[in-house]
Scaffold this motif. Structure first.
Motif, PDB file in Angstrom:
ATOM      1  N   ASP A  99      33.130 -95.440  26.873  1.00  0.00           N
ATOM      2  CA  ASP A  99      32.752 -95.412  28.292  1.00  0.00           C
ATOM      3  C   ASP A  99      33.942 -95.222  29.223  1.00  0.00           C
TER       4      ASP A  99
ATOM      5  N   PRO B  24      34.780 -92.647  31.317  1.00  0.00           N
ATOM      6  CA  PRO B  24      34.511 -92.246  32.701  1.00  0.00           C
ATOM      7  C   PRO B  24      34.109 -93.424  33.589  1.00  0.00           C
ATOM      8  N   GLN B  25      33.328 -94.346  33.039  1.00  0.00           N
ATOM      9  CA  GLN B  25      32.909 -95.519  33.806  1.00  0.00           C
ATOM     10  C   GLN B  25      34.095 -96.431  34.109  1.00  0.00           C
TER      11      GLN B  25
ATOM     12  N   SER C  59      36.064 -94.803  36.862  1.00  0.00           N
ATOM     13  CA  SER C  59      35.305 -94.899  38.120  1.00  0.00           C
ATOM     14  C   SER C  59      35.347 -96.296  38.715  1.00  0.00           C
TER      15      SER C  59
ATOM     16  N   SER D 172      32.972 -83.662  31.061  1.00  0.00           N
ATOM     17  CA  SER D 172      32.634 -83.373  32.465  1.00  0.00           C
ATOM     18  C   SER D 172      32.608 -84.651  33.285  1.00  0.00           C
ATOM     19  N   ALA D 173      32.045 -85.712  32.718  1.00  0.00           N
ATOM     20  CA  ALA D 173      31.999 -86.998  33.430  1.00  0.00           C
ATOM     21  C   ALA D 173      33.402 -87.543  33.652  1.00  0.00           C
TER      22      ALA D 173
ATOM     23  N   GLU E  79      35.157 -85.502  36.414  1.00  0.00           N
ATOM     24  CA  GLU E  79      34.580 -85.914  37.697  1.00  0.00           C
ATOM     25  C   GLU E  79      35.103 -87.292  38.116  1.00  0.00           C
ATOM     26  N   ALA E  80      35.162 -88.236  37.177  1.00  0.00           N
ATOM     27  CA  ALA E  80      35.649 -89.580  37.484  1.00  0.00           C
ATOM     28  C   ALA E  80      37.109 -89.552  37.910  1.00  0.00           C
TER      29      ALA E  80
END
Length: 169
Positions: A67, A69-70, A73, A105-106, A109-110
């Motif tokens: 996880d 990207p999370q 973020s 991609s995530a 973006e993050a």
């Protein structure tokens, strides 16, 4: 947001470069180390323990084997963080048969939206021989594509060899 991609070979000094840069940026505060490695065997457990000892207690550790990207973020604007490393994260995705393209991609973006100061550490695996197996070739290709996308999104890119950083962007 200030993102720096740090690429290099195994034992090139890339993690230490990112760690020292983050320590300089954070000053007397606490930096965050987002780790992707998992201790599936004794040797990896020893590596993780050595990395933790090298960092000392002034670092906050966040485990994000999948996880990522999370985790990026969730960083607050005043955070200083190092992600170590993207190739272990990619391995975790592939070995768990997850959608690498969607995860990449995530992550891009993050990183692009992240208000924190972050260094992203990864192994450059495209400089050697063509891997013998289909899985090895896929890993090399996925890592190369991920690095290209993150290099575009990053403010700075460094290549580290023999402990010496070369600024590429």
């Amino acid at each position: 947001m200030t993102a720096t991609l740090v690429l290099g070979g195994a034992r090139s000094g890339k993690s230490m470069f990112a760690q020292k840069a983050a320590e300089m940026a954070v000053g007397t505060g606490r930096a965050t180390m987002i780790v992707t490695g998992q201790a599936f065997d004794d040797e990896m457990a020893q590596r993780i323990a050595r990395h933790q000892a090298d960092r000392g207690e002034s670092w906050i550790t966040v485990e994000a084997p999948v996880d990522l990207p999370q985790a990026v973020s969730a960083l607050p604007a005043d955070a200083v963080a190092v992600v170590d490393c993207l190739t272990l994260w990619l391995s975790n995705l592939m070995l768990n048969d997850l959608d690498v393209e969607a995860a990449a991609s995530a992550l891009v973006e993050a990183v692009s939206a992240c208000p924190a100061r972050v260094w992203l550490v990864s192994n450059e695996v495209g400089l050697g021989l063509v891997p013998e197996t289909p899985l090895g070739r896929r890993f090399r290709d996925e890592a190369g594509r991920l690095h290209q996308r993150l290099a575009q999104a990053a403010d700075e890119v460094f290549f580290v060899a023999a402990g010496l950083p070369l600024r590429m962007k």
